[in-house]
Design a protein around this motif. Structure first.
Motif, PDB file in Angstrom:
ATOM      1  N   LEU A  76       0.845  -1.191   0.000  1.00 22.19           N
ATOM      2  CA  LEU A  76       0.000   0.000   0.000  1.00 22.19           C
ATOM      3  C   LEU A  76       0.882   1.243   0.000  1.00 22.19           C
ATOM      4  CD1 LEU A  76      -2.622  -1.058   2.685  1.00 22.19           C
ATOM      5  CD2 LEU A  76      -2.950  -0.978   0.227  1.00 22.19           C
ATOM      6  N   PRO A  77       0.423   2.315  -0.615  1.00 19.24           N
ATOM      7  CA  PRO A  77       1.205   3.554  -0.589  1.00 19.24           C
ATOM      8  C   PRO A  77       1.416   4.048   0.848  1.00 19.24           C
ATOM      9  CG  PRO A  77      -0.599   3.715  -2.167  1.00 19.24           C
ATOM     10  CD  PRO A  77      -0.785   2.444  -1.403  1.00 19.24           C
ATOM     11  N   GLN A  78       2.480   4.771   1.054  1.00 23.60           N
ATOM     12  CA  GLN A  78       2.815   5.289   2.384  1.00 23.60           C
ATOM     13  C   GLN A  78       1.709   6.198   2.923  1.00 23.60           C
ATOM     14  OE1 GLN A  78       5.264   4.341   4.248  1.00 23.60           O
ATOM     15  NE2 GLN A  78       4.908   5.797   5.916  1.00 23.60           N
ATOM     16  N   THR A  79       1.014   6.912   2.042  1.00 24.21           N
ATOM     17  CA  THR A  79      -0.046   7.825   2.496  1.00 24.21           C
ATOM     18  C   THR A  79      -1.177   7.062   3.172  1.00 24.21           C
ATOM     19  OG1 THR A  79      -1.071   7.747   0.310  1.00 24.21           O
ATOM     20  CG2 THR A  79       0.413   9.586   0.758  1.00 24.21           C
ATOM     21  N   TYR A  80      -1.465   5.831   2.749  1.00 27.90           N
ATOM     22  CA  TYR A  80      -2.503   5.034   3.401  1.00 27.90           C
ATOM     23  C   TYR A  80      -2.118   4.758   4.849  1.00 27.90           C
ATOM     24  CZ  TYR A  80      -4.941   3.942  -0.974  1.00 27.90           C
ATOM     25  OH  TYR A  80      -5.659   4.010  -2.139  1.00 27.90           O
ATOM     26  N   ARG A  81      -0.849   4.383   5.035  1.00 31.25           N
ATOM     27  CA  ARG A  81      -0.394   4.103   6.408  1.00 31.25           C
ATOM     28  C   ARG A  81      -0.372   5.360   7.254  1.00 31.25           C
ATOM     29  NH1 ARG A  81       4.700   1.403   4.937  1.00 31.25           N
ATOM     30  NH2 ARG A  81       3.876   0.583   3.017  1.00 31.25           N
ATOM     31  N   GLU A  82      -0.037   6.490   6.653  1.00 32.15           N
ATOM     32  CA  GLU A  82      -0.020   7.746   7.404  1.00 32.15           C
ATOM     33  C   GLU A  82      -1.429   8.174   7.821  1.00 32.15           C
ATOM     34  OE1 GLU A  82       1.961  10.452   4.815  1.00 32.15           O
ATOM     35  OE2 GLU A  82       3.950   9.620   5.226  1.00 32.15           O
ATOM     36  N   VAL A  83      -2.403   7.868   6.982  1.00 34.91           N
ATOM     37  CA  VAL A  83      -3.792   8.186   7.327  1.00 34.91           C
ATOM     38  C   VAL A  83      -4.321   7.181   8.352  1.00 34.91           C
ATOM     39  CG1 VAL A  83      -6.145   8.269   6.415  1.00 34.91           C
ATOM     40  CG2 VAL A  83      -4.283   9.358   5.165  1.00 34.91           C
ATOM     41  N   ALA A  84      -3.958   5.921   8.216  1.00 31.71           N
ATOM     42  CA  ALA A  84      -4.486   4.878   9.093  1.00 31.71           C
ATOM     43  C   ALA A  84      -3.892   4.934  10.498  1.00 31.71           C
ATOM     44  CB  ALA A  84      -4.221   3.499   8.488  1.00 31.71           C
ATOM     45  N   TRP A  85      -2.670   5.404  10.637  1.00 30.54           N
ATOM     46  CA  TRP A  85      -1.996   5.369  11.940  1.00 30.54           C
ATOM     47  C   TRP A  85      -2.784   6.099  13.041  1.00 30.54           C
ATOM     48  CZ3 TRP A  85       1.121   2.432  14.349  1.00 30.54           C
ATOM     49  CH2 TRP A  85       1.747   2.867  15.498  1.00 30.54           C
ATOM     50  N   PRO A  86      -3.267   7.347  12.847  1.00 32.50           N
ATOM     51  CA  PRO A  86      -4.011   8.012  13.930  1.00 32.50           C
ATOM     52  C   PRO A  86      -5.510   7.683  13.944  1.00 32.50           C
ATOM     53  CG  PRO A  86      -3.651   9.572  12.165  1.00 32.50           C
ATOM     54  CD  PRO A  86      -2.951   8.294  11.772  1.00 32.50           C
ATOM     55  N   MET A  87      -5.971   6.761  13.102  1.00 36.15           N
ATOM     56  CA  MET A  87      -7.397   6.467  12.999  1.00 36.15           C
ATOM     57  C   MET A  87      -8.042   6.035  14.326  1.00 36.15           C
ATOM     58  SD  MET A  87      -9.705   6.839  10.791  1.00 36.15           S
ATOM     59  CE  MET A  87      -8.731   7.050   9.335  1.00 36.15           C
ATOM     60  N   PRO A  88      -7.405   5.226  15.179  1.00 35.11           N
ATOM     61  CA  PRO A  88      -8.047   4.886  16.458  1.00 35.11           C
ATOM     62  C   PRO A  88      -8.350   6.125  17.312  1.00 35.11           C
ATOM     63  CG  PRO A  88      -6.253   3.373  16.037  1.00 35.11           C
ATOM     64  CD  PRO A  88      -6.180   4.432  14.986  1.00 35.11           C
ATOM     65  N   LEU A  89      -7.450   7.089  17.290  1.00 35.02           N
ATOM     66  CA  LEU A  89      -7.697   8.313  18.043  1.00 35.02           C
ATOM     67  C   LEU A  89      -8.882   9.072  17.452  1.00 35.02           C
ATOM     68  CD1 LEU A  89      -6.822  10.210  20.301  1.00 35.02           C
ATOM     69  CD2 LEU A  89      -5.326  11.337  18.648  1.00 35.02           C
ATOM     70  N   TYR A  90      -8.959   9.157  16.122  1.00 38.55           N
ATOM     71  CA  TYR A  90     -10.090   9.820  15.472  1.00 38.55           C
ATOM     72  C   TYR A  90     -11.404   9.116  15.819  1.00 38.55           C
ATOM     73  CZ  TYR A  90      -6.657  12.262  12.558  1.00 38.55           C
ATOM     74  OH  TYR A  90      -5.616  13.034  12.117  1.00 38.55           O
ATOM     75  N   LEU A  91     -11.391   7.794  15.784  1.00 40.36           N
ATOM     76  CA  LEU A  91     -12.599   7.039  16.109  1.00 40.36           C
ATOM     77  C   LEU A  91     -13.004   7.239  17.566  1.00 40.36           C
ATOM     78  CD1 LEU A  91     -11.977   3.710  14.184  1.00 40.36           C
ATOM     79  CD2 LEU A  91     -13.570   5.538  13.606  1.00 40.36           C
ATOM     80  N   LEU A  92     -12.034   7.284  18.465  1.00 39.15           N
ATOM     81  CA  LEU A  92     -12.331   7.502  19.876  1.00 39.15           C
ATOM     82  C   LEU A  92     -12.940   8.882  20.099  1.00 39.15           C
ATOM     83  CD1 LEU A  92     -12.086   6.268  22.717  1.00 39.15           C
ATOM     84  CD2 LEU A  92      -9.879   7.401  22.893  1.00 39.15           C
ATOM     85  N   VAL A  93     -12.379   9.910  19.473  1.00 37.25           N
ATOM     86  CA  VAL A  93     -12.923  11.267  19.597  1.00 37.25           C
ATOM     87  C   VAL A  93     -14.320  11.326  18.978  1.00 37.25           C
ATOM     88  CG1 VAL A  93     -12.618  13.653  18.839  1.00 37.25           C
ATOM     89  CG2 VAL A  93     -10.676  12.383  19.748  1.00 37.25           C
ATOM     90  N   SER A  94     -14.515  10.692  17.840  1.00 33.95           N
ATOM     91  CA  SER A  94     -15.843  10.675  17.200  1.00 33.95           C
ATOM     92  C   SER A  94     -16.863   9.981  18.079  1.00 33.95           C
ATOM     93  CB  SER A  94     -15.781   9.961  15.856  1.00 33.95           C
ATOM     94  OG  SER A  94     -14.919  10.627  14.986  1.00 33.95           O
ATOM     95  N   PHE A  95     -16.476   8.859  18.676  1.00 39.04           N
ATOM     96  CA  PHE A  95     -17.387   8.145  19.570  1.00 39.04           C
ATOM     97  C   PHE A  95     -17.732   8.997  20.788  1.00 39.04           C
ATOM     98  CE2 PHE A  95     -18.072   5.278  23.207  1.00 39.04           C
ATOM     99  CZ  PHE A  95     -19.223   4.646  22.764  1.00 39.04           C
ATOM    100  N   GLY A  96     -16.746   9.707  21.322  1.00 37.36           N
ATOM    101  CA  GLY A  96     -17.006  10.595  22.462  1.00 37.36           C
ATOM    102  C   GLY A  96     -17.965  11.713  22.100  1.00 37.36           C
ATOM    103  N   CYS A  97     -17.788  12.303  20.928  1.00 38.22           N
ATOM    104  CA  CYS A  97     -18.705  13.369  20.475  1.00 38.22           C
ATOM    105  C   CYS A  97     -20.110  12.818  20.275  1.00 38.22           C
ATOM    106  CB  CYS A  97     -18.199  13.991  19.181  1.00 38.22           C
ATOM    107  SG  CYS A  97     -16.685  14.938  19.387  1.00 38.22           S
TER     108      CYS A  97
END
Length: 138
Positions: A76-97
């Motif tokens: 996979l391109p490096q940009t996919y990994r760069e986007v996926a790496w902080p995804m758990p934090l984004y999901l946690l913040v979204s769930f909290g909101c």
């Protein structure tokens, strides 16, 4: 006052326990657990929701690990990994909101229970009268 459960609920009483089930859960119980006790059924139904959440989190976590750490050598391109790496934090913040918005909405649209309030006031008056008869001064 003896209250009956709404039509879509079924109340089971056994060994001092009161378990209220929805119609779908009663149908589920009859198909899979025809001879089970209500206590076992309630434990299975409660655990079912937990298992659903754990399964969902496991699937999302596995997908995240596969993309983030490139475990299957998908190239996979490096940009996919760069986007996926902080995804758990984004999901946690979204769930909290979402949770905060849901709680706020439920509080804002909370129904007053006028009938229950009147019943409770009547019970308080009865208790006060009973205590006065027994000699307690208020």
């Amino acid at each position: 006052m003896n209250r009956r459960a709404p039509a879509h609920l079924k109340t089971l009483r056994r060994d001092g326990y009161v378990i209220t089930l929805r119609r779908a859960e009663v149908a589920f119980e009859r198909r899979l657990f025809p001879s089970s006790s209500p206590e076992i059924l309630a434990a299975v139904l409660i655990m079912t929701k937990l298992v659903e959440w754990l399964f969902g989190v496991s699937v999302v976590g596995a997908a995240w690990a596969l993309v983030s750490f490139d475990l299957l050598d998908l190239s996979l391109p490096q940009t996919y990994r760069e986007v996926a790496w902080p995804m758990p934090l984004y999901l946690l913040v979204s769930f909290g909101c979402y949770s905060l918005a849901t709680v706020g909405y439920r509080v804002a649209t909370f129904n007053d229970c006028d009938e229950a309030a009147k019943e409770l006031q009547g019970q308080i008056k009865e208790a006060k009268e009973d205590l006065r008869k027994k000699g307690l001064k208020m």
